[in-house]
Design a protein around this motif. Structure first.
Motif, PDB file in Angstrom:
ATOM      1  N   ASN A  49     -82.323  86.941  75.534  1.00  0.00           N
ATOM      2  CA  ASN A  49     -83.628  87.427  75.961  1.00  0.00           C
ATOM      3  C   ASN A  49     -84.076  86.694  77.214  1.00  0.00           C
ATOM      4  N   TYR A  50     -84.958  87.325  77.972  1.00  0.00           N
ATOM      5  CA  TYR A  50     -85.565  86.633  79.098  1.00  0.00           C
ATOM      6  C   TYR A  50     -86.721  85.784  78.588  1.00  0.00           C
ATOM      7  N   TYR A  51     -87.155  84.870  79.419  1.00  0.00           N
ATOM      8  CA  TYR A  51     -88.310  84.050  79.084  1.00  0.00           C
ATOM      9  C   TYR A  51     -89.098  83.784  80.349  1.00  0.00           C
ATOM     10  N   ASN A  52     -90.380  83.487  80.177  1.00  0.00           N
ATOM     11  CA  ASN A  52     -91.256  83.347  81.348  1.00  0.00           C
ATOM     12  C   ASN A  52     -92.044  82.051  81.339  1.00  0.00           C
ATOM     13  N   ARG A  53     -91.502  81.044  80.687  1.00  0.00           N
ATOM     14  CA  ARG A  53     -92.194  79.757  80.691  1.00  0.00           C
ATOM     15  C   ARG A  53     -91.178  78.628  80.830  1.00  0.00           C
ATOM     16  N   ILE A  54     -91.655  77.511  81.304  1.00  0.00           N
ATOM     17  CA  ILE A  54     -90.808  76.335  81.473  1.00  0.00           C
ATOM     18  C   ILE A  54     -91.493  75.185  80.755  1.00  0.00           C
TER      19      ILE A  54
ATOM     20  N   SER B 197     -80.955  93.279  93.971  1.00  0.00           N
ATOM     21  CA  SER B 197     -81.724  94.345  94.629  1.00  0.00           C
ATOM     22  C   SER B 197     -83.212  94.213  94.321  1.00  0.00           C
ATOM     23  N   GLU B 198     -84.023  94.309  95.367  1.00  0.00           N
ATOM     24  CA  GLU B 198     -85.474  94.269  95.185  1.00  0.00           C
ATOM     25  C   GLU B 198     -85.984  95.654  94.807  1.00  0.00           C
ATOM     26  N   TYR B 199     -87.109  95.673  94.101  1.00  0.00           N
ATOM     27  CA  TYR B 199     -87.779  96.924  93.774  1.00  0.00           C
ATOM     28  C   TYR B 199     -89.097  96.983  94.517  1.00  0.00           C
ATOM     29  N   ASP B 200     -89.194  97.854  95.481  1.00  0.00           N
ATOM     30  CA  ASP B 200     -90.446  98.211  96.137  1.00  0.00           C
ATOM     31  C   ASP B 200     -91.146  97.094  96.920  1.00  0.00           C
ATOM     32  N   SER B 201     -90.980  95.841  96.526  1.00  0.00           N
ATOM     33  CA  SER B 201     -91.583  94.726  97.255  1.00  0.00           C
ATOM     34  C   SER B 201     -90.823  93.467  96.895  1.00  0.00           C
ATOM     35  N   ASP B 202     -91.145  92.382  97.592  1.00  0.00           N
ATOM     36  CA  ASP B 202     -90.429  91.143  97.288  1.00  0.00           C
ATOM     37  C   ASP B 202     -90.925  90.470  96.011  1.00  0.00           C
ATOM     38  N   GLU B 203     -91.927  91.039  95.325  1.00  0.00           N
ATOM     39  CA  GLU B 203     -92.412  90.481  94.063  1.00  0.00           C
ATOM     40  C   GLU B 203     -91.616  90.959  92.861  1.00  0.00           C
ATOM     41  N   TYR B 204     -90.960  92.117  92.975  1.00  0.00           N
ATOM     42  CA  TYR B 204     -90.238  92.725  91.863  1.00  0.00           C
ATOM     43  C   TYR B 204     -88.749  92.798  92.158  1.00  0.00           C
ATOM     44  N   GLY B 205     -87.958  92.724  91.093  1.00  0.00           N
ATOM     45  CA  GLY B 205     -86.520  92.878  91.237  1.00  0.00           C
ATOM     46  C   GLY B 205     -85.971  93.801  90.164  1.00  0.00           C
ATOM     47  N   TRP B 206     -84.870  94.479  90.493  1.00  0.00           N
ATOM     48  CA  TRP B 206     -84.180  95.315  89.524  1.00  0.00           C
ATOM     49  C   TRP B 206     -83.378  94.438  88.574  1.00  0.00           C
TER      50      TRP B 206
ATOM     51  N   LEU C 117     -80.637  94.780  84.970  1.00  0.00           N
ATOM     52  CA  LEU C 117     -79.888  95.603  84.031  1.00  0.00           C
ATOM     53  C   LEU C 117     -80.272  95.140  82.632  1.00  0.00           C
ATOM     54  N   GLU C 118     -80.809  96.059  81.833  1.00  0.00           N
ATOM     55  CA  GLU C 118     -81.205  95.766  80.466  1.00  0.00           C
ATOM     56  C   GLU C 118     -80.151  96.365  79.530  1.00  0.00           C
ATOM     57  N   LEU C 119     -79.554  95.510  78.709  1.00  0.00           N
ATOM     58  CA  LEU C 119     -78.487  95.939  77.810  1.00  0.00           C
ATOM     59  C   LEU C 119     -78.978  95.914  76.371  1.00  0.00           C
ATOM     60  N   GLY C 120     -78.685  96.977  75.642  1.00  0.00           N
ATOM     61  CA  GLY C 120     -79.003  97.038  74.222  1.00  0.00           C
ATOM     62  C   GLY C 120     -77.723  97.194  73.423  1.00  0.00           C
ATOM     63  N   THR C 121     -77.847  97.439  72.139  1.00  0.00           N
ATOM     64  CA  THR C 121     -76.665  97.580  71.292  1.00  0.00           C
ATOM     65  C   THR C 121     -75.837  98.806  71.655  1.00  0.00           C
ATOM     66  N   SER C 122     -76.477  99.829  72.210  1.00  0.00           N
ATOM     67  CA  SER C 122     -75.742 101.030  72.611  1.00  0.00           C
ATOM     68  C   SER C 122     -76.268 101.604  73.914  1.00  0.00           C
ATOM     69  N   SER C 123     -77.002 100.801  74.675  1.00  0.00           N
ATOM     70  CA  SER C 123     -77.607 101.325  75.900  1.00  0.00           C
ATOM     71  C   SER C 123     -77.457 100.361  77.063  1.00  0.00           C
ATOM     72  N   LYS C 124     -77.492 100.949  78.249  1.00  0.00           N
ATOM     73  CA  LYS C 124     -77.478 100.206  79.500  1.00  0.00           C
ATOM     74  C   LYS C 124     -78.443 100.933  80.427  1.00  0.00           C
ATOM     75  N   ARG C 125     -79.487 100.254  80.889  1.00  0.00           N
ATOM     76  CA  ARG C 125     -80.451 100.913  81.769  1.00  0.00           C
ATOM     77  C   ARG C 125     -81.004  99.922  82.775  1.00  0.00           C
ATOM     78  N   PHE C 126     -81.486 100.457  83.874  1.00  0.00           N
ATOM     79  CA  PHE C 126     -82.122  99.638  84.900  1.00  0.00           C
ATOM     80  C   PHE C 126     -83.629  99.729  84.751  1.00  0.00           C
ATOM     81  N   THR C 127     -84.275  98.601  84.941  1.00  0.00           N
ATOM     82  CA  THR C 127     -85.718  98.535  84.982  1.00  0.00           C
ATOM     83  C   THR C 127     -86.086  97.434  85.976  1.00  0.00           C
ATOM     84  N   TYR C 128     -87.366  97.170  86.161  1.00  0.00           N
ATOM     85  CA  TYR C 128     -87.765  96.135  87.109  1.00  0.00           C
ATOM     86  C   TYR C 128     -88.861  95.274  86.489  1.00  0.00           C
ATOM     87  N   LEU C 129     -88.935  94.044  86.961  1.00  0.00           N
ATOM     88  CA  LEU C 129     -89.944  93.085  86.511  1.00  0.00           C
ATOM     89  C   LEU C 129     -90.297  92.163  87.661  1.00  0.00           C
ATOM     90  N   TYR C 130     -91.387  91.418  87.466  1.00  0.00           N
ATOM     91  CA  TYR C 130     -91.708  90.353  88.409  1.00  0.00           C
ATOM     92  C   TYR C 130     -90.552  89.373  88.453  1.00  0.00           C
TER      93      TYR C 130
END
Length: 118
Positions: A60-65, A81-90, A92-105
């Motif tokens: 999992n990802y985490y957002n604290r140190i 790869s950046e998404y729309d601005s330098d604040e967001y990035g693409w 790859l989110e992997l699941g038990t049977s899925s692979k999809r692209f999304t973006y986050l800070y």
């Protein structure tokens, strides 16, 4: 584990969204449960047309140190790869049977899978 940039930057790079998509399209993906020093970890084994394999453990990802990524049935890998601005990035989110692209800070801590630069 956090590695200093100079420990791999001269020989590796983070794949782009397009390079990850090429792996999805051209390789065989097998979902596994693998033994680890702390019990087990779920992972994808990605096998290329030439028979070479890479392993993508699921954390999992985490957002604290300070924080430690924990084994999971889903996982996220940053692309370069950046998404729309330098604040967001693409990513790859992997699941038990899925692979999809999304973006986050970009401040979220996620796995990377550097590739060798030849």
């Amino acid at each position: 584990m956090i590695l200093p940039l100079n420990s791999w930057a001269s020989v590796g790079k983070i794949p782009t969204k397009e390079q990850w998509q090429e792996l999805i399209d051209k390789c065989t993906w097998t979902y596994n449960k693998a033994a680890s020093e702390n019990g087990y970890v779920y992972c994808w084994t990605v096998t290329g047309e030439n028979g070479n394999k890479i392993y993508l453990p699921m954390y999992n990802y985490y957002n604290r140190i300070p924080s430690t990524a924990t084994p999971s049935t889903t996982g996220c890998y940053w692309t370069s790869s950046e998404y729309d601005s330098d604040e967001y990035g693409w990513l790859l989110e992997l699941g038990t049977s899925s692979k999809r692209f999304t973006y986050l800070y970009k401040y979220y801590h996620m796995s990377i899978r550097p590739v060798l630069v030849k």
